[in-house]
Scaffold this motif. Structure first.
Motif, mmCIF file in Angstrom:
data_model
loop_
_atom_site.group_PDB
_atom_site.id
_atom_site.type_symbol
_atom_site.label_atom_id
_atom_site.label_comp_id
_atom_site.label_asym_id
_atom_site.label_seq_id
_atom_site.Cartn_x
_atom_site.Cartn_y
_atom_site.Cartn_z
ATOM 1 N N CYS A 73 9.829 6.718 6.197
ATOM 2 C CA CYS A 73 10.067 5.664 5.207
ATOM 3 C C CYS A 73 10.734 4.451 5.842
ATOM 4 C CB CYS A 73 10.902 6.191 4.039
ATOM 5 S SG CYS A 73 12.658 6.329 4.425
ATOM 6 N N ARG A 74 10.756 3.381 5.068
ATOM 7 C CA ARG A 74 11.405 2.133 5.477
ATOM 8 C C ARG A 74 11.890 1.449 4.201
ATOM 9 N NH1 ARG A 74 8.374 -2.404 9.193
ATOM 10 N NH2 ARG A 74 10.163 -3.757 9.610
ATOM 11 N N LEU B 1 7.001 4.596 1.616
ATOM 12 C CA LEU B 1 6.848 5.975 2.058
ATOM 13 C C LEU B 1 5.498 6.146 2.763
ATOM 14 C CD1 LEU B 1 8.175 8.107 -0.933
ATOM 15 C CD2 LEU B 1 9.100 8.037 1.382
ATOM 16 N N ASP B 2 5.506 6.865 3.894
ATOM 17 C CA ASP B 2 4.273 7.058 4.659
ATOM 18 C C ASP B 2 3.582 5.725 4.871
ATOM 19 O OD1 ASP B 2 3.605 10.163 3.002
ATOM 20 O OD2 ASP B 2 4.575 9.812 4.927
ATOM 21 N N LEU C 84 0.749 -3.862 -2.273
ATOM 22 C CA LEU C 84 0.726 -2.953 -1.125
ATOM 23 C C LEU C 84 -0.263 -1.825 -1.389
ATOM 24 C CD1 LEU C 84 4.546 -2.723 -0.317
ATOM 25 C CD2 LEU C 84 2.814 -4.090 0.839
ATOM 26 N N VAL C 85 -1.552 -2.134 -1.231
ATOM 27 C CA VAL C 85 -2.607 -1.186 -1.589
ATOM 28 C C VAL C 85 -2.590 0.049 -0.698
ATOM 29 C CG1 VAL C 85 -5.106 -0.910 -1.831
ATOM 30 C CG2 VAL C 85 -4.019 -3.095 -2.418
ATOM 31 N N GLY C 86 -2.256 -0.117 0.563
ATOM 32 C CA GLY C 86 -2.325 1.011 1.489
ATOM 33 C C GLY C 86 -1.031 1.767 1.651
ATOM 34 N N ALA C 87 -0.024 1.520 0.801
ATOM 35 C CA ALA C 87 1.273 2.165 0.988
ATOM 36 C C ALA C 87 1.787 2.713 -0.332
ATOM 37 C CB ALA C 87 2.276 1.168 1.569
ATOM 38 N N CYS C 88 2.613 3.745 -0.209
ATOM 39 C CA CYS C 88 3.305 4.309 -1.363
ATOM 40 C C CYS C 88 4.649 3.577 -1.458
ATOM 41 C CB CYS C 88 3.487 5.810 -1.146
ATOM 42 S SG CYS C 88 4.242 6.674 -2.534
#
Length: 494
Positions: free
Chosen positions: A97-98, A114-115, A18-22
């Motif tokens: 978040c999810r 997150l974000d 998940l490169v684009g997510a925290c």
């Protein structure tokens, strides 16, 4: 809760992708097992002697089950719910978040995003999820991918200048056209403060103002920018960039180079004025010259008589009157040149040969003003179509203006250049004088506009008319010290 349940062989490989997510992995009791690179960068100072708990990270969330219920009830169409995050510095910040349950052979773990900005596709990581979830995610991934492609294309567009700055007024990104117009190198400017990049330019003349971050925005703002020898006319827009919570995170500037359009508009306006003046001049010049010839003839007779009788004071009066009549005749001659010359001989000529012919004339003028001539020629320059004598007149006039501008002396530089892509020959005439103020530079080609005490204001108008008639252009650039006139002439047809 079934629609969030997925099955995958390796949760660790999933969050790393998940490169684009925290993202982070928590166990059933809410303890942190692992975070991806974005997560560890966001929370670099966490205590490594014990595991971070979900309740510690998200104040107000007691357990995994509570967070899942919150996402189910309060989440948006993407399942993202608003929460509060405690940063490494102990600061509480709003976030979204999810959370997903992931089943493996050992136990059930939970993925926290997150974000959330982008989720990888299922096929990349061997994830098995329900068809409705696949459809929703693939649609969102497609939308984001399209936006990312648009963003990249927008910045790389050769016809747009795009500048992106952050809240610290650092340059985050810049397009190729913006680099060309501003005269900077992208690799040496990214992540530098804009004030440092343009430290040699007075703040009131800088294209990018720090007040932009304070909300001082522009729309369709026309601005001029001079970069070395070239002057650009730009149409500029700017705006702020805000986060999902409305916080200012940066600003951008977009501009389009409308130099050719502005130049064409100004040329049309000047041509209309010149045509009108030319028509008046052609009809009245002879009517003015005929009586002047008679007056001049009788004054010369009187002058000779006063000289023979030793009447020095009267002789001085007639000398002054004759000089003024010569000046009127010269002005009438320039009037006539504003109308299209009647006896023009167009031929293929060598620009270098024309410049070499006028160098002795220019040099004599330069010696009187303590000016040195520096001439850079080009070997085998392509020929152009023009009238040789009229072209000489243009170059002599521009060189004479440059010499007279250097009151304290200096160097007049004449440079030949070839632009094969545009099929044009360029001649730059540069002086080292005080330059032309920005508020006057747009007026110098207007008829009768002059800054000289005894000037007629027709010299540059005549030069521009001559060059335009052969399909060329005359441009001027001045940066506060020194002025460069560039005469551009098209190649002769082969």
């Amino acid at each position: 809760m079934d629609k969030f349940r997925i099955t995958m062989p390796s949760p660790h490989s999933f969050i790393r992708g998940l490169v684009g997510a925290c993202a982070a992995i928590f166990d059933e009791s809410g303890l942190l097992l692992e975070g991806n690179r974005q997560f560890t960068e966001q929370f670099p100072e966490r205590n490594e002697s014990r595991q971070l708990s979900l309740a510690e990270l998200l104040p107000g969330v007691a357990s995994v089950e509570q967070l899942m219920e919150k996402c189910e009830q309060e989440g948006d169409r993407d399942g993202m719910a608003a929460v509060t995050v405690r940063t490494a510095a102990g600061i509480l910040e709003p976030a979204r978040c999810r959370i997903y349950p992931l089943e493996s052979s050992a136990a059930t773990v939970y993925i926290l995003l997150l974000d959330y900005s982008r989720l990888c596709t299922c096929e990349e990581h061997g994830i098995t999820i329900r068809p409705r979830e696949v459809r929703g995610r693939s649609e969102r991934a497609g939308e984001l991918s399209l936006l990312q492609q648009f963003s990249g294309t927008f910045v790389k567009d050769v016809n747009l200048g795009v500048i992106l700055v952050d809240t610290q007024f650092r340059l985050v990104d810049i397009s190729e056209l913006a680099c060309t117009v501003l005269g900077i190198k992208r690799s040496l400017s990214i992540n530098r403060c804009v004030d440092d990049i343009f430290q040699g330019v007075p703040k009131e003349h800088q294209l990018i103002q720090r007040t932009l971050l304070d909300g001082v925005l522009v729309r369709n703002h026309a601005v001029s920018w001079t970069n070395d020898r070239q002057r650009y006319e730009l149409l500029m827009d700017s705006s702020l960039i805000r986060s999902g919570t409305g916080e200012i995170v940066g600003a951008y500037i977009i501009f389009k180079d409308v130099t050719n359009l502005r130049s064409l508009e100004q040329q049309v306006q000047r041509s209309d004025r010149l045509a009108m003046i030319g028509q008046i001049a052609a009809g009245t010049a002879h009517e003015i010259r005929n009586p002047l010839t008679s007056i001049k003839g009788f004054l010369q007779v009187l002058n000779r008589t006063f000289q023979q009788n030793g009447m020095e004071r009267e002789e001085g009066y007639t000398d002054l009157m004759l000089a003024e009549i010569d000046r009127i005749n010269e002005l009438v001659g320039e009037f006539l040149l504003l109308s299209k010359p009647k006896h023009v001989s167009y031929d293929k000529i060598d620009v270098s040969a024309v410049l070499r012919d006028i160098l002795p004339i220019i040099n004599n003028q330069a010696v009187l003003h303590n000016v040195t001539i520096h001439y850079e020629s080009v070997y085998q320059i392509p020929k152009i179509v023009a009238d040789r004598e009229l072209l000489k007149q243009v170059f002599i006039n521009l060189c004479k203006n440059g010499i007279e501008a250097m009151i304290q002396g200096g160097t007049l530089t004449i440079i030949e250049r070839i632009e094969y892509r545009e099929r044009k020959v360029h001649v730059d005439i540069q002086d080292a004088g005080p330059g032309i103020p920005a508020f006057l530079i747009d007026k110098i080609f207007d008829p009768f506009f002059t800054t000289k005490e005894n000037g007629t204001g027709l010299g540059l108008s005549v030069c521009q008319r001559i060059i335009h008639d052969i399909g060329g252009s005359v441009r001027v650039a001045s940066k506060g010290y020194g002025t460069t006139f560039t005469v551009s002439l098209p190649f002769a047809p082969e």
